[in-house]
Design a protein around this motif. Structure first.
Motif, short mmCIF file in Angstrom:
data_model
loop_
_atom_site.label_atom_id
_atom_site.label_comp_id
_atom_site.label_asym_id
_atom_site.label_seq_id
_atom_site.Cartn_x
_atom_site.Cartn_y
_atom_site.Cartn_z
N GLY A 1 0.81 -1.21 0.00
CA GLY A 1 0.00 0.00 0.00
C GLY A 1 0.84 1.26 0.00
N GLU A 2 1.92 1.26 0.81
CA GLU A 2 2.82 2.42 0.83
C GLU A 2 3.48 2.61 -0.53
N ARG A 3 3.89 1.52 -1.13
CA ARG A 3 4.56 1.63 -2.43
C ARG A 3 3.64 2.24 -3.48
N ALA A 4 2.38 1.86 -3.47
CA ALA A 4 1.44 2.43 -4.43
C ALA A 4 1.31 3.94 -4.23
N ARG A 5 1.23 4.38 -2.98
CA ARG A 5 1.10 5.81 -2.72
C ARG A 5 2.38 6.56 -3.09
N VAL A 6 3.52 5.97 -2.75
CA VAL A 6 4.80 6.61 -3.06
C VAL A 6 4.99 6.70 -4.57
N ALA A 7 4.66 5.64 -5.29
CA ALA A 7 4.81 5.64 -6.75
C ALA A 7 3.95 6.72 -7.39
N GLU A 8 2.78 6.98 -6.85
CA GLU A 8 1.91 8.03 -7.39
C GLU A 8 2.52 9.41 -7.20
N ARG A 9 3.31 9.57 -6.17
CA ARG A 9 3.92 10.88 -5.88
C ARG A 9 5.26 11.08 -6.60
N ASP A 10 5.75 10.05 -7.24
CA ASP A 10 6.96 10.14 -8.06
C ASP A 10 6.54 10.59 -9.46
N TRP A 11 6.84 11.83 -9.80
CA TRP A 11 6.32 12.41 -11.05
C TRP A 11 7.22 12.17 -12.25
N LEU A 12 8.35 11.53 -12.09
CA LEU A 12 9.30 11.38 -13.20
C LEU A 12 8.76 10.46 -14.29
N ASP A 13 9.17 10.74 -15.53
CA ASP A 13 8.86 9.87 -16.64
C ASP A 13 9.99 8.85 -16.80
N TYR A 14 9.65 7.59 -16.98
CA TYR A 14 10.65 6.53 -17.08
C TYR A 14 10.52 5.79 -18.40
N GLY A 15 11.68 5.47 -18.97
CA GLY A 15 11.70 4.60 -20.12
C GLY A 15 11.61 3.14 -19.68
N ALA A 16 11.53 2.25 -20.66
CA ALA A 16 11.35 0.83 -20.35
C ALA A 16 12.50 0.26 -19.53
N ARG A 17 13.70 0.81 -19.70
CA ARG A 17 14.87 0.27 -19.00
C ARG A 17 15.29 1.14 -17.82
N ASP A 18 14.57 2.19 -17.54
CA ASP A 18 14.94 3.09 -16.46
C ASP A 18 14.55 2.51 -15.10
N GLU A 19 15.41 2.72 -14.13
CA GLU A 19 15.15 2.28 -12.77
C GLU A 19 14.56 3.45 -11.98
N ARG A 20 13.52 3.19 -11.22
CA ARG A 20 12.84 4.25 -10.48
C ARG A 20 13.71 4.75 -9.33
N VAL A 21 13.51 6.02 -8.97
CA VAL A 21 14.27 6.60 -7.86
C VAL A 21 13.92 5.95 -6.53
N ILE A 22 12.76 5.32 -6.43
CA ILE A 22 12.41 4.66 -5.18
C ILE A 22 13.00 3.25 -5.10
N ASP A 23 13.66 2.79 -6.17
CA ASP A 23 14.25 1.45 -6.20
C ASP A 23 15.77 1.46 -6.27
N GLY A 24 16.33 2.27 -7.16
CA GLY A 24 17.75 2.20 -7.46
C GLY A 24 18.68 2.48 -6.29
N PRO A 25 18.43 3.52 -5.49
CA PRO A 25 19.36 3.81 -4.39
C PRO A 25 19.51 2.65 -3.40
N LEU A 26 18.40 2.04 -3.01
CA LEU A 26 18.49 0.93 -2.05
C LEU A 26 19.22 -0.27 -2.67
N ARG A 27 18.98 -0.54 -3.95
CA ARG A 27 19.69 -1.63 -4.61
C ARG A 27 21.19 -1.44 -4.55
N VAL A 28 21.66 -0.23 -4.87
CA VAL A 28 23.09 0.02 -4.87
C VAL A 28 23.66 -0.02 -3.46
N TRP A 29 22.90 0.49 -2.48
CA TRP A 29 23.36 0.46 -1.09
C TRP A 29 23.55 -0.97 -0.62
#
Length: 208
Positions: free
Chosen positions: A162-190
């Motif tokens: 539920g939190e992820r759905a709300r957070v994703a709605e507030r992320d206004w960036l446009d993403y291409g098919a291969r782009d990693e979302r800002v809510i995913d990439g930082p934690l992956r690299v960490w």
């Protein structure tokens, strides 16, 4: 003139982090301790902005919106270092990105006339953003510091469905098919850096 911004988080061995520190650490600290930036941060924490889709329909948010944009744009000092303005012998491409060519060890978010850090901070809100080390997307950490800070990053960027759905709605960036979302990439690299015993360098900058 339009701008393009980049936010990168890259994993490095400690000797590379130590090499970057004399240039990047003072710039990051100068941006973090800027009085105007601290005031904007405190104001946003006291009064988080509503959903971005309402911003320009309600003119009462105007000053707060401008302050938030100023807070979350690339910091002047880190931006100048990464673009070779402060030190012509230093540039983000040669000194940060090229030493670690493995794409799996990096998160890179590139946007025209937009800012990845602003979108992330608006999406997760100030309480979660305050858990992230560094300052407004910029950080320089040794391997030990990466492991120590991982629990806070986990708390900031781990969501229930539920939190992820709300957070994703507030992320206004446009993403291409291969782009990693800002809510995913930082934690992956960490997580990857912590598991492999490496440090991290995150920088937000303009590309003109």
């Amino acid at each position: 003139m339009g701008i393009t911004s980049v936010w990168s988080i890259s994993s490095h061995r400690d000797h590379v982090i130590a090499h970057l520190a004399p240039r990047l650490a003072p710039a990051l600290e100068a941006d973090r301790t800027d009085p105007a930036a601290r005031r904007r941060w405190a104001a946003w924490r006291r009064a988080p902005l509503p959903d971005h889709r309402t911003w320009y329909a309600d003119t009462s948010h105007g000053g707060a919106i401008d302050a938030f944009w100023s807070l979350t744009r690339p910091g002047e000092h880190v931006d100048d270092v990464c673009n070779g303005i402060t030190d012509p012998g230093f540039h983000v491409m040669e000194n940060i990105w090229e030493p670690e060519p493995d794409r799996a060890d990096m998160f890179v978010s590139v946007h025209s006339k937009d800012y990845a850090v602003a979108a992330l901070f608006h999406a997760i809100g100030p309480d979660r953003a305050a858990l992230l080390p560094g300052w407004c997307g910029n950080v320089l950490l040794s391997a030990t510091e990466v492991r120590r800070t991982l629990p806070d990053v986990e708390r900031a960027l781990t969501f229930t469905p539920g939190e992820r759905a709300r957070v994703a709605e507030r992320d206004w960036l446009d993403y291409g098919a291969r782009d990693e979302r800002v809510i995913d990439g930082p934690l992956r690299v960490w997580r990857t850096a912590a598991a492999s015993g490496r440090g991290l360098c995150a920088v937000a900058l303009h590309v003109y």
